[in-house]
Design a protein around this motif. Sequence first.
Motif, PDB file in Angstrom:
ATOM      1  N   PRO A  84       0.812  -1.091  -0.042  1.00  0.00           N
ATOM      2  CA  PRO A  84       0.068   0.111   0.294  1.00  0.00           C
ATOM      3  C   PRO A  84       0.815   1.213  -0.141  1.00  0.00           C
ATOM      4  O   PRO A  84       0.101   2.288   0.011  1.00  0.00           O
ATOM      5  CB  PRO A  84      -0.858  -0.028   1.161  1.00  0.00           C
ATOM      6  N   LYS A  85       2.275   1.117  -0.148  1.00  0.00           N
ATOM      7  CA  LYS A  85       3.184   2.404  -0.137  1.00  0.00           C
ATOM      8  C   LYS A  85       2.609   3.515  -0.965  1.00  0.00           C
ATOM      9  O   LYS A  85       2.630   4.849  -0.786  1.00  0.00           O
ATOM     10  CB  LYS A  85       4.341   2.073  -0.052  1.00  0.00           C
ATOM     11  N   ASP A  86       2.313   2.996  -2.228  1.00  0.00           N
ATOM     12  CA  ASP A  86       1.895   4.116  -3.243  1.00  0.00           C
ATOM     13  C   ASP A  86       0.538   4.822  -2.947  1.00  0.00           C
ATOM     14  O   ASP A  86       0.247   5.921  -2.997  1.00  0.00           O
ATOM     15  CB  ASP A  86       1.707   3.640  -4.709  1.00  0.00           C
ATOM     16  N   ALA A  87      -0.298   3.895  -2.467  1.00  0.00           N
ATOM     17  CA  ALA A  87      -1.602   4.563  -1.960  1.00  0.00           C
ATOM     18  C   ALA A  87      -1.261   5.663  -0.784  1.00  0.00           C
ATOM     19  O   ALA A  87      -2.061   6.582  -0.825  1.00  0.00           O
ATOM     20  CB  ALA A  87      -2.581   3.378  -1.643  1.00  0.00           C
ATOM     21  N   ILE A  88      -0.401   5.142   0.229  1.00  0.00           N
ATOM     22  CA  ILE A  88      -0.322   6.114   1.161  1.00  0.00           C
ATOM     23  C   ILE A  88       0.245   7.375   0.782  1.00  0.00           C
ATOM     24  O   ILE A  88      -0.177   8.613   1.449  1.00  0.00           O
ATOM     25  CB  ILE A  88       0.699   5.410   2.358  1.00  0.00           C
ATOM     26  N   THR A  89       1.122   7.339  -0.211  1.00  0.00           N
ATOM     27  CA  THR A  89       1.782   8.394  -0.716  1.00  0.00           C
ATOM     28  C   THR A  89       0.714   9.268  -1.424  1.00  0.00           C
ATOM     29  O   THR A  89       0.723  10.733  -1.502  1.00  0.00           O
ATOM     30  CB  THR A  89       2.994   8.163  -1.876  1.00  0.00           C
ATOM     31  N   ALA A  90      -0.070   8.859  -2.145  1.00  0.00           N
ATOM     32  CA  ALA A  90      -1.200   9.447  -2.943  1.00  0.00           C
ATOM     33  C   ALA A  90      -2.090  10.123  -1.882  1.00  0.00           C
ATOM     34  O   ALA A  90      -2.700  11.368  -2.047  1.00  0.00           O
ATOM     35  CB  ALA A  90      -2.036   8.439  -3.792  1.00  0.00           C
TER      36      ALA A  90
END
Length: 405
Positions: A84-90
């Motif tokens: 989920p790291k990309d989701a967290i960044t977004a």
Amino acid sequence: MPGQYRGWFNALFWASVAITEEGPFKAILGYETVKDENGREMHKSLGNAIWAKEALEKIGADPLRLTFCLHDPDKELWFGWNTPKDAITALNVLWNLGQLLIEVKQIKKNKSANLIDKWIISRLNTTIKETTQSLEKFKPHLAAKTIVSFWLDELSRGYIQFIRERLGEQDKEALSTFFEVYLNLIKLCSPMIPFITELIYQNLKEKFGLKQESIHLCEWPKYDEKMIDEKLEQEMSVMRQIIEKIMAARAEVKINVRWPLAAAEVSGIEILNNELQELIKKQCNLKKIIFKKSKEKEISVKLDTKMSDELEAEGFAREIARRVQEARKKASLRVGDKIELVLQLNKKIASLLEKFEQTDYIEQKTNAVKFEIADLKKEIKGYKNKAEDKIRDDAIVIFFNKINS
């Protein structure tokens, strides 16, 4: 999920038909199997199982929801703690966009004639249209990708960069446009990421007196075909590609965007209108942009990197202003706070700034009411704040005091 179709959903269907002579549902959206990040099935015995409660506590509900929403239901989801790291960044970007609005004192609805404002309104309506159509076709992953791409690429990296100065000046049309776009954006996001959008909405509600008690009581945004300008969207897409190419060329020759360049030559594209050319020049800090005919269809750029004394003076002024602004921030000064400022500079920089009248720019950008340039050897006393720095290996020393009104 295939097993669910053959078993549970099939049993539901036939039971409903047998009892009511009607099917219990018209369509089902199901996801493929979730496996671990290496593609293995999750089992307690293998030690690779991630329990929902643990994931919710460590990652949070909205990052998990957005991760699933972005994933193509036809494909297996390989899930691990880093998935989920990309989701967290977004989500961090979405939150930070809201914080820009919270800092604003007042927003009044204003219809804008500004080209950039018209573009982002057009893109908003296109996004609403595409998102709605994707959801109606049971393609939530396409809807999610459309929305996330909009706030990351076009709103954050695009529109906000274009209007940064206008936001600093509290431009009414820019603020009104930004607010309209952002409010509709979080409405689009709310079914997918309900918790952060509700928190953002409540912050906006408290600040600006929004009527609905909750974002989940708001109506789904409707697009207006009249506000969609496909020609403008295409032109802006080309313009942003040119800007990207110019910025990449700057990075290649290691010339920061704060240093103005005499010209950039662009080939592989038809000439853009004057308004778009001015935007490119402003965004890329160019004095001139030249369009050259070429048989090549791919956009390419060539920079004129010769640095005249006048261009150098502008570059030093921009760099100095930025250093002072950073020092102001470290001293916890607000944007509107006025200061008295002394800059210790070598003779070369001081001479360039004075010769090409760049001191006014520094005063304006740093909100300095009193401003003096002093020699590096001069002893400066009576200033609470001091910062030392270097610009192109040239030392500068910044002294300033906040002026109490």
